[in-house]
Design an enzyme around this catalytic site. Structure first.
Site, short mmCIF file in Angstrom:
data_model
loop_
_atom_site.label_atom_id
_atom_site.label_comp_id
_atom_site.label_asym_id
_atom_site.label_seq_id
_atom_site.Cartn_x
_atom_site.Cartn_y
_atom_site.Cartn_z
N LYS A 173 0.84 -1.19 0.00
CA LYS A 173 0.00 0.00 0.00
C LYS A 173 0.88 1.25 0.00
CE LYS A 173 -2.69 2.97 2.84
NZ LYS A 173 -2.12 4.02 2.00
N GLU A 248 9.56 1.56 10.65
CA GLU A 248 10.45 2.73 10.49
C GLU A 248 9.59 3.96 10.74
OE1 GLU A 248 13.57 2.83 9.96
OE2 GLU A 248 14.03 0.83 9.22
N CYS A 282 12.94 11.58 6.78
CA CYS A 282 13.01 11.15 8.18
C CYS A 282 14.39 11.39 8.77
CB CYS A 282 12.64 9.69 8.28
SG CYS A 282 13.65 8.68 7.18
N GLU A 384 8.26 16.10 16.02
CA GLU A 384 8.64 16.07 14.60
C GLU A 384 7.79 17.07 13.82
OE1 GLU A 384 7.60 12.58 12.21
OE2 GLU A 384 9.66 12.58 11.47
P1 NAD Z 1 1.69 8.17 8.00
O1 NAD Z 1 2.01 7.39 9.20
O2 NAD Z 1 0.56 9.12 8.05
O3 NAD Z 1 1.37 7.20 6.77
C1 NAD Z 1 2.28 6.20 6.34
C2 NAD Z 1 1.49 5.10 5.66
O4 NAD Z 1 0.66 4.46 6.63
C3 NAD Z 1 0.55 5.60 4.56
O5 NAD Z 1 0.54 4.69 3.49
C4 NAD Z 1 -0.79 5.64 5.27
O6 NAD Z 1 -1.89 5.55 4.40
C5 NAD Z 1 -0.68 4.42 6.16
N1 NAD Z 1 -1.60 4.43 7.30
C6 NAD Z 1 -2.20 5.49 7.89
N2 NAD Z 1 -3.00 5.09 8.89
C7 NAD Z 1 -2.90 3.73 8.94
C8 NAD Z 1 -3.46 2.74 9.78
N3 NAD Z 1 -4.32 3.04 10.75
N4 NAD Z 1 -3.10 1.46 9.57
C9 NAD Z 1 -2.22 1.13 8.62
N5 NAD Z 1 -1.67 2.02 7.77
C10 NAD Z 1 -2.00 3.32 7.94
O7 NAD Z 1 3.05 8.88 7.57
P2 NAD Z 1 3.25 9.95 6.40
O8 NAD Z 1 2.64 11.23 6.84
O9 NAD Z 1 2.85 9.32 5.11
O10 NAD Z 1 4.85 10.07 6.38
C11 NAD Z 1 5.56 10.92 7.21
C12 NAD Z 1 6.11 10.16 8.40
O11 NAD Z 1 6.91 9.07 7.96
C13 NAD Z 1 7.03 10.99 9.27
O12 NAD Z 1 6.73 10.75 10.62
C14 NAD Z 1 8.42 10.46 8.94
O13 NAD Z 1 9.38 10.61 9.94
C15 NAD Z 1 8.13 9.03 8.68
N6 NAD Z 1 9.19 8.42 7.89
C16 NAD Z 1 10.07 7.58 8.53
C17 NAD Z 1 11.11 7.00 7.81
C18 NAD Z 1 12.09 6.07 8.47
O14 NAD Z 1 12.84 5.42 7.76
N7 NAD Z 1 12.15 6.00 9.78
C19 NAD Z 1 11.25 7.29 6.45
C20 NAD Z 1 10.33 8.16 5.85
C21 NAD Z 1 9.30 8.71 6.58
#
Ligand code: NAD
Length: 479
Positions: A173, A248, A282, A384
């Site tokens: 997804k 992550e 990130c 963050e």
């Molecule tokens: P998010 O958590 O909102 O979404 C990430 C993914 O999870 C999306 O595909 C979203 O649709 C899905 N999702 C949302 N709710 C869900 C649920 N209840 N169950 C399962 N899946 C669900 O994150 P974002 O806003 O897309 O991305 C930004 C975040 O990602 C920041 O916090 C950033 O630090 C983090 N990030 C971390 C890394 C790492 O390697 N540690 C890398 C890139 C981004």
């Protein structure tokens, strides 16, 4: 208007409820395509197909699977310009960044794991006291991959490629905010002749599609990248089926600058670390700590450089910074700027929206911002923001900067800038995070373990670490 369809069992299909979400170009604020809004029934179908495909895919030799991955890698490069344009329009990042970093790295992810799987071997232990032990790896089954919007194809492929290489079949997804490059990847998989059901890409909201993946009893593991709050929700939902989880999550990374650093290099790289991809990586160094004797000159030089960054249309080659990813995220970052102000922050540069003209008049642009005068424990320094916003703080000793650097709930990455490598190494070992760069930032060797400590992560991606995650591990002991 283009419709982004699901890729299930080797076919591009509409979701069963035939519902679609708006997909918005953040540089214009306008809807430019529609993306499938899928639900449980679409995930159920994808899992059924993935289970069937697993019976044959898991039996292919590593070399046979590797050949498919090499082919996908080649096709990503064949469509480099098309993918980079899609990524730029979907995400708001400059086209040149997508073309030179995101898409080549996505191709590299497939190529890397196509090679890595050929060297992924079990272990043998020479007889110790009793018995000869051999360790075998076998593919886990159907796995879920859930990825965010900041590096759309780069992070999506960073999960899918090792899962497929390890012999798993995948229900994946992408973020609903940036689904276009994943859609193009499904077309590439069709062109590569990837067998039906081996990879299934299901689009839609996290609360529907992501939750359905997390709860599904036939999905054996989830590799997730996204926010810490979503990671927690997934861990909760996945607990009932005891899934293996790799998470992550968020970061609030320190950049630690000592007075004996290489000044020009450090200013340049601190800028890059804070503002690459509009600060939406990130690994970005959003808390900059500078030894007091260097603080004034370093800050002055950094501010001069930030002011030269051109915020503009992502498709204009002159733009250093594009739009932030969405209206919601724009408002979140602007709210964080208000909080910083209320906390007594002094804006050395930025701190406001950038209004462009013409077709970009309604885009989500924010001036790169540097804030001083903040306590290290305030919200701006602890939470963050994930936008083009960094704070700068002086320090007087190694102990003090270590205490400030380690003070957040996060523990993903850090960079240290000093010509005293012994000191840097000492600091690196005491920092509570999974990745430390000394005199560099974001240099990546894909064989190394990637991931965070504390609220930033569970488990590691990269090299053999993620291949092990996607494998059953069995020890056989013979006397
Ligand atoms: P998010 O958590 O909102 O979404 C990430 C993914 O999870 C999306 O595909 C979203 O649709 C899905 N999702 C949302 N709710 C869900 C649920 N209840 N169950 C399962 N899946 C669900 O994150 P974002 O806003 O897309 O991305 C930004 C975040 O990602 C920041 O916090 C950033 O630090 C983090 N990030 C971390 C890394 C790492 O390697 N540690 C890398 C890139 C981004």
């Amino acid at each position: 208007m283009e419709r982004i369809l699901n890729y299930i069992n080797g076919e591009l299909i509409s979701p069963q409820a035939n519902q679609f979400l708006d997909n918005i170009n953040p540089a214009t604020g306008k809807v430019y395509s529609k993306v499938a809004s899928s639900h449980d029934q679409d995930i159920n179908k994808a899992v059924e197909c993935a289970k069937k495909a697993f019976l044959t895919w898991s039996q292919l030799s590593p070399k046979e699977r590797s050949n498919y991955l090499f082919k996908i890698s080649e096709l990503i490069l064949k469509y480099l310009d098309e993918l980079a344009l899609a990524e730029s329009i979907d995400n708001g990042k400059p086209f040149e960044v997508a073309r030179s970093i995101d898409i080549p790295r996505s191709a590299e992810n497939f190529k890397f794991f196509a090679q890595q799987i050929l060297h992924f071997e079990g272990e043998s232990f020479a007889e110790h006291e009793k018995g000869k032990n051999k360790v075998f790896f076998s593919p886990l089954g159907v796995v879920g991959c859930i990825s965010p919007w900041n590096l759309p194809l780069y992070l999506f492929s960073w999960k899918i490629a090792p899962a497929l290489a390890a012999g798993c079949t995948v229900v994946a997804k992408p973020s609903e905010v940036t689904p276009m490059s994943a859609f193009l990847l499904s077309k590439i998989c069709l062109e590569a002749g990837l067998p039906a059901g081996v990879l299934n890409i299901v689009h839609g909201l996290g609360s529907n599609v992501g939750e359905a993946i997390s709860c599904h009893q036939d999905i054996k593991a989830i590799s997730f990248t996204g926010s810490t709050s979503t990671g927690r929700l997934i861990a909760k939902s996945a607990a009932t089926t005891m899934k293996r989880l790799h998470l992550e999550m968020g970061g609030k990374n320190p950049t630690i600058v000592f007075s004996d650093c290489d000044f020009e290099l450090t200013v340049e790289q601190t800028l890059r670390a804070a503002f690459s991809n509009q600060g939406q990586i990130c690994l970005c160094g959003s808390r900059i700590f500078v030894e007091r004797s260097l603080y004034e000159s370093f800050t002055k030089s950094l501010v001069e450089k930030i002011k030269k960054l051109k915020v503009g249309n992502p498709l204009d080659p002159e733009s250093d910074q594009g739009a932030v990813v969405s209206r919601e995220h724009f408002h979140k970052v602007m709210k964080c700027l208000e909080i910083a102000k209320s906390e007594g922050g002094k804006f050395l540069t930025g701190g406001h929206q950038v209004k462009l003209l013409g077709e970009n008049a309604d885009g989500f642009f924010i001036a790169p911002t540097l804030i001083a005068n903040l306590n290290y424990l305030c919200r701006t320094n602890q939470e963050e923001i994930f936008g083009p916003v960094a704070s700068i703080t002086p320090f007087d000793s190694e102990e003090e900067v270590l205490m400030m650097a380690n003070s957040t709930e996060y523990g993903l990455a850090a960079s240290i800038w000093s010509s005293d490598l012994e000191k840097a190494q000492r600091m690196a070992l005491s920092l509570e995070c999974g990745i430390v760069w000394i005199n560099n930032w974001m240099t990546r060797d894909l064989r190394t373990p990637f991931g965070g400590m504390k609220e930033s992560g569970r488990g590691r991606e990269g090299g053999k670490y993620i291949l092990e995650f996607f494998s059953n591990i069995k020890n056989i002991c013979t006397l």
